[in-house]
Design an enzyme around this catalytic site. Structure first.
Site, short mmCIF file in Angstrom:
data_model
loop_
_atom_site.label_atom_id
_atom_site.label_comp_id
_atom_site.label_asym_id
_atom_site.label_seq_id
_atom_site.Cartn_x
_atom_site.Cartn_y
_atom_site.Cartn_z
N CYS A 41 19.09 31.27 33.78
CA CYS A 41 20.23 30.41 34.10
C CYS A 41 21.11 30.18 32.88
CB CYS A 41 19.74 29.08 34.68
SG CYS A 41 18.94 29.25 36.28
N TYR A 99 11.71 43.61 17.48
CA TYR A 99 12.38 42.35 17.82
C TYR A 99 12.63 42.24 19.32
CZ TYR A 99 12.95 42.67 12.83
OH TYR A 99 12.69 42.82 11.49
#
Length: 434
Positions: free
Chosen positions: A353, A382
């Site tokens: 969201c 990463y």
């Protein structure tokens, strides 16, 4: 058989491709579920070999930057190749030891090491502790003296070299939080020479990450060489190595990656001028191209003239595109067909969201209908190490492929993992008065 890259993309050096056949990726996704990180052990080994070959002729040691990918299995590959571990926390210290690294194979870096972390590194007798401020050096010396120890230490220098990378990955420029400013190194080194608890054995730098131009290393190496000469002129003769850091850039989409030979040509004069072995701390270079994130297409939609492919991986699984605006190659491993697919450019977005939950922008993926399996390439560094449980989403599984076999090296988190260590309000019985 390879997972074919988009037409027109350049091969950017040895190991820059993905070596796992699409049918195997499909089997893994069906067996383990998505999203899932998949790593190719062969790519890690090949890239380590290439970097080692480029450094041949220079006394050196490779210390893998654990923060890039701290999976125990990945660490095990690096250890078996003869590499050391560059750590930045006590958690990474525990991981490195669990993966089998001996104390002389571990160096401890990082700008904000707590006293208890410094103490843990002292007690573990790691090979070297890099300090990044005068205050940290004083803390380290006091801890060592209290233990009647003399600890080998290094100073990470801020050489004031600006790299042409994302601002969040620049670390060697004046005004950054990293390293001891160049004009403060000599008096700090002279103080260390008088302290019984420390021995200054290394001077080093780390100028940034995803560096594509060897000129930045050349500039930093020149400043380190000059600094070593000045320190020796002041009577400091305890140095046993110089550290040139890591940060070698790789290809994610259409970059020209930094060739290890170019990197070595830039730092070789430092070794020759000082007569000291080099320490190198690659992370992304070794593991970035070895990994991918498999994700399943959920839906396609159009809004305001923009087309979206909605997948089950999001910024909680892979934050680099949201954090850095990073552009990664996205390929369809197994298309699902159907009338929902189209030729228009699409943004690949996740379920989080946040408007910034975008994994790729403006890509042509006509086969990415609902149910299709997609691979986001170059996510070995990463990726999982920066993942989170935002929106209360369990973190994905990790899989290692090694030749004709594969195994889950980290189980997918389950919902109960999200609440481990928490208590409901009704369960609190040990309130403490304010």
């Amino acid at each position: 058989m390879r997972l074919v890259r988009a037409a027109g993309h350049r091969r950017g050096g040895v190991g820059e491709g993905v070596l796992i056949p699409p049918p195997l990726l499909d089997r893994i996704a069906r067996a383990v579920g998505t999203p899932v990180y998949v790593y190719d052990a062969a790519v890690v080994r090949e890239r380590y070999r290439v970097l080692s070959a480029a450094l041949a002729g220079i006394p050196h040691r490779i210390f893998y930057s654990v923060k890039a990918n701290s999976s125990l299995a990945i660490l095990g590959i690096i250890r078996a190749l003869g590499g050391g571990a560059d750590i930045v926390s006590v958690g990474e210290l525990v991981r490195a030891k669990r993966a089998g690294f001996a104390a002389p194979d571990i160096v401890f870096s990082g700008v904000g090491k707590r006293p208890d972390e410094l103490a843990a590194a002292l007690d573990a007798a790691v090979a070297l502790i890099h300090v990044e401020s005068s205050a940290e050096f004083h803390t380290l010396a006091a801890l060592a003296t209290a233990r009647s120890r003399t600890v080998p230490a290094g100073i990470r220098v801020n050489p004031d070299v600006t790299t042409h990378t994302h601002p969040f990955t620049q670390t060697g420029q004046k005004g950054m939080k990293f390293g001891v400013p160049l004009d403060e190194v000599e008096p700090l080194a002279e103080w260390a020479a008088r302290e019984p608890g420390v021995t200054l054995v290394s001077i080093g730098m780390h100028i940034g990450s995803q560096i594509l131009d060897a000129a930045h290393y050349r500039a930093g190496a020149a400043r380190l060489a000059d600094l070593v000469e000045r320190l020796r002129a002041r009577g400091i003769t305890t140095l046993t190595s110089v550290d040139v850091g890591g940060g070698l850039g790789v290809r994610y989409l259409d970059e020209r990656p930094l060739d290890p030979e170019e990197f070595v040509a830039a730092v070789r004069p430092l070794a020759e001028a000082t007569g000291l072995p080099l320490a190198v701390e690659p992370g992304r270079y070794l593991v970035g191209p070895a990994g991918m994130l498999l994700t399943r297409c959920l839906y396609r939609k159009c809004s305001g003239g923009r087309h979206f492919v909605i997948v089950d991986a999001g910024m909680s699984d892979f934050v680099r595109p949201s954090l850095y605006g990073a552009a990664h190659d996205v390929r369809v491993v197994d298309g699902a067909g159907g009338t929902d697919a189209g030729d228009e450019p699409v943004d690949v977005v996740g379920p989080i969201c946040e408007t910034g939950d975008v994994l790729a922008r403006g890509r042509t993926l006509p086969d990415a209908a609902p149910g299709a399996l997609l691979a986001i390439l170059g996510t070995g560094a990463y990726g999982f190490s920066m993942s989170s449980t935002y929106n209360s989403r369990p973190r994905p599984a990790e899989v290692l492929v090694d030749g004709g076999r594969w195994a889950v090296i980290r189980q997918r988190e389950v919902l109960e993992d999200l609440m481990r260590g928490e208590r409901t309000l009704d369960a609190i019985t040990d309130w403490v008065s304010a």
